[in-house]
Motif scaffolding. Structure first.
Motif, PDB file in Angstrom:
ATOM      1  N   GLU A 113       0.825  -1.208   0.000  1.00  0.00           N
ATOM      2  CA  GLU A 113       0.000   0.000   0.000  1.00  0.00           C
ATOM      3  C   GLU A 113       0.862   1.263   0.000  1.00  0.00           C
ATOM      4  N   GLN A 114       2.023   1.194   0.616  1.00  0.00           N
ATOM      5  CA  GLN A 114       2.948   2.319   0.577  1.00  0.00           C
ATOM      6  C   GLN A 114       3.478   2.528  -0.845  1.00  0.00           C
ATOM      7  N   THR A 115       3.687   1.427  -1.553  1.00  0.00           N
ATOM      8  CA  THR A 115       4.108   1.508  -2.954  1.00  0.00           C
ATOM      9  C   THR A 115       3.014   2.147  -3.798  1.00  0.00           C
ATOM     10  N   TYR A 116       1.765   1.739  -3.568  1.00  0.00           N
ATOM     11  CA  TYR A 116       0.653   2.368  -4.287  1.00  0.00           C
ATOM     12  C   TYR A 116       0.630   3.871  -4.040  1.00  0.00           C
ATOM     13  N   SER A 117       0.845   4.274  -2.803  1.00  0.00           N
ATOM     14  CA  SER A 117       0.834   5.696  -2.451  1.00  0.00           C
ATOM     15  C   SER A 117       1.941   6.450  -3.185  1.00  0.00           C
ATOM     16  N   ALA A 118       3.131   5.856  -3.267  1.00  0.00           N
ATOM     17  CA  ALA A 118       4.239   6.508  -3.983  1.00  0.00           C
ATOM     18  C   ALA A 118       3.926   6.644  -5.472  1.00  0.00           C
ATOM     19  N   GLY A 119       3.297   5.627  -6.055  1.00  0.00           N
ATOM     20  CA  GLY A 119       2.883   5.726  -7.453  1.00  0.00           C
ATOM     21  C   GLY A 119       1.830   6.800  -7.652  1.00  0.00           C
ATOM     22  N   ALA A 120       0.914   6.908  -6.692  1.00  0.00           N
ATOM     23  CA  ALA A 120      -0.112   7.950  -6.779  1.00  0.00           C
ATOM     24  C   ALA A 120       0.513   9.335  -6.707  1.00  0.00           C
ATOM     25  N   VAL A 121       1.567   9.494  -5.904  1.00  0.00           N
ATOM     26  CA  VAL A 121       2.276  10.780  -5.825  1.00  0.00           C
ATOM     27  C   VAL A 121       2.895  11.113  -7.183  1.00  0.00           C
ATOM     28  N   CYS A 122       3.463  10.108  -7.843  1.00  0.00           N
ATOM     29  CA  CYS A 122       4.047  10.350  -9.172  1.00  0.00           C
ATOM     30  C   CYS A 122       2.989  10.876 -10.137  1.00  0.00           C
ATOM     31  N   LEU A 123       1.832  10.228 -10.165  1.00  0.00           N
ATOM     32  CA  LEU A 123       0.776  10.673 -11.074  1.00  0.00           C
ATOM     33  C   LEU A 123       0.248  12.047 -10.677  1.00  0.00           C
ATOM     34  N   ALA A 124       0.102  12.298  -9.381  1.00  0.00           N
ATOM     35  CA  ALA A 124      -0.372  13.606  -8.926  1.00  0.00           C
ATOM     36  C   ALA A 124       0.628  14.700  -9.304  1.00  0.00           C
ATOM     37  N   LEU A 125       1.913  14.414  -9.186  1.00  0.00           N
ATOM     38  CA  LEU A 125       2.950  15.375  -9.562  1.00  0.00           C
ATOM     39  C   LEU A 125       2.921  15.643 -11.063  1.00  0.00           C
ATOM     40  N   LEU A 126       2.802  14.590 -11.835  1.00  0.00           N
ATOM     41  CA  LEU A 126       2.705  14.717 -13.286  1.00  0.00           C
ATOM     42  C   LEU A 126       1.489  15.562 -13.665  1.00  0.00           C
TER      43      LEU A 126
END
Length: 192
Positions: A113-126
């Protein structure tokens, strides 16, 4: 129910990453980038763990990473095209934000779930970069997965890894729309 935001929905329905190789300067200044990072940091985060952090790479730091990627690629015996892809990701970028996943010990929030959160941050930043009018692209590749490169070139610790490199700059060419999934092929409607 929150108030509808048609312009936000229109953005989401038409958003399109800009290929990193088409980005040039100028890039966002510190004030503009801080707004983009603030938007990205609003990503849902179970337990307020903040299992990610940002490393802003610009100027000489990008050239240092390009050289480090070339050296590391050669020591791994990668073919020239892979080495060049890793090197040019930094050498040709006007600005790059490395999103680092930070593994947190949390009984109720597993690492996945922490990995999912980091991926979500990438998309939010993009998306935040795109929404503010910049060209942006999320890249990974071997320079995001090689442990020695992450530790030596970026100073990551053993409980950190790269979730993605978000390259941000001025687009030189608008990319054509690409085929998208057919909704009926990827959606199941379950009513019972």
């Amino acid at each position: 129910m929150p108030a509808p935001n048609p312009s936000a929905m229109e953005f989401l329905l038409s958003r399109r990453s800009r290929p990193a190789k088409t980005l040039t300067g100028p890039a966002p200044d510190t004030q503009a980038l801080e707004k983009i990072l603030t938007a990205a940091a609003r990503t849902p985060d179970h337990g307020k763990l903040e299992p990610w952090r940002f490393i802003v790479l610009q100027g000489a730091a990008l050239q240092r990473l390009a050289s480090a990627a070339e050296r590391r690629g050669k020591s791994l015996g990668l073919d020239e095209s892979k080495i060049d892809k890793g090197r040019s990701q930094f050498a040709d970028s006007p600005l790059c934000v490395a999103v680092v996943q930070v593994e947190r010990k949390a009984e109720k929030v597993p690492l996945l779930e922490q990995t999912y959160s980091a991926g979500a941050v990438c998309l939010a930043l993009l998306n935040a970069a795109l929404a503010t009018g910049w060209g942006a692209n999320w890249l990974s590749g071997w320079v995001a997965h090689d442990r020695k490169f992450m530790e030596e070139a970026l100073g990551l610790t053993s409980h950190e890894r790269i979730a993605g490199y978000i390259h941000i700059g001025t687009e030189t060419a608008a990319p054509p729309e690409r085929p998208r999934p057919v909704l009926d092929d990827i959606t199941s409607w379950v009513t019972e």
